[in-house]
Design a protein around this motif. Structure first.
Motif, short mmCIF file in Angstrom:
data_model
loop_
_atom_site.label_atom_id
_atom_site.label_comp_id
_atom_site.label_asym_id
_atom_site.label_seq_id
_atom_site.Cartn_x
_atom_site.Cartn_y
_atom_site.Cartn_z
N LYS A 2 47.30 105.35 62.83
CA LYS A 2 46.46 106.27 63.70
C LYS A 2 46.77 107.85 63.44
O LYS A 2 47.93 108.69 63.34
CB LYS A 2 47.33 105.56 64.43
N TYR A 35 54.12 104.44 68.92
CA TYR A 35 53.74 103.80 67.47
C TYR A 35 55.23 103.63 66.23
O TYR A 35 55.08 103.65 65.03
CB TYR A 35 53.11 105.38 67.15
N GLU A 37 55.36 101.07 65.89
CA GLU A 37 55.05 99.94 64.33
C GLU A 37 53.99 100.09 63.99
O GLU A 37 53.88 99.17 63.06
CB GLU A 37 54.97 98.23 65.04
N GLU A 38 53.59 101.88 63.82
CA GLU A 38 52.41 101.49 63.19
C GLU A 38 52.11 103.03 62.43
O GLU A 38 53.51 104.18 62.74
CB GLU A 38 51.19 102.11 64.44
N ASP A 39 51.67 103.16 61.24
CA ASP A 39 51.66 104.32 60.32
C ASP A 39 50.77 105.54 61.33
O ASP A 39 49.93 105.09 61.55
CB ASP A 39 50.92 104.78 58.96
N ILE A 40 51.33 106.75 61.30
CA ILE A 40 50.49 107.81 61.67
C ILE A 40 50.81 108.85 60.97
O ILE A 40 51.83 109.15 59.93
CB ILE A 40 51.45 108.16 63.48
#
Length: 116
Positions: A2, A35, A37-40
């Motif tokens: 993201k 975020y 659990e997400e790569d940002i």
């Protein structure tokens, strides 16, 4: 991954380093992190062009910034808390200049969210 941008107030930037926004954005241990659990990737950290007696550039400069968000494939622009102004009843609303920026970002398909 993201791609995220943070938009902050030009007036506030004279007294704020942006450290609070970055701390919230990258602190994966905080429950309120959207975020977790997400790569940002931080794609941009930018200011509005100002208002009233404090102003940066002109309409063309602002259009270039918005075009940069599009070219950079930004997924979402988060509005820093400093772009919100308190009304007399205590409620908050985004300032008119940032409201216009939000409108332009939404026209090019960039999602805009309040804070983190």
């Amino acid at each position: 991954m993201k791609r995220i941008a943070v938009l902050r107030c030009l007036k506030s930037s004279s007294r704020c380093s942006g450290a609070g926004c970055l701390k919230i954005l990258f602190n994966k241990d905080k429950v309120y992190s959207k975020y977790k659990e997400e790569d940002i990737q931080l794609a941009a950290f930018w200011t509005c062009n100002g208002c009233d007696d404090i102003s940066l550039g002109d309409e063309e400069g602002l259009r270039r910034k918005i075009a940069s968000m599009e070219r950079s494939s930004v997924d979402v622009v988060h509005l820093s808390h400093c772009v919100f102004k308190k009304n007399t009843d205590g409620s908050e609303e985004v300032c008119p200049q940032v409201r216009a920026i939000v409108s332009e970002l939404e026209k090019i398909g960039v999602r805009v969210e309040k804070g983190f």
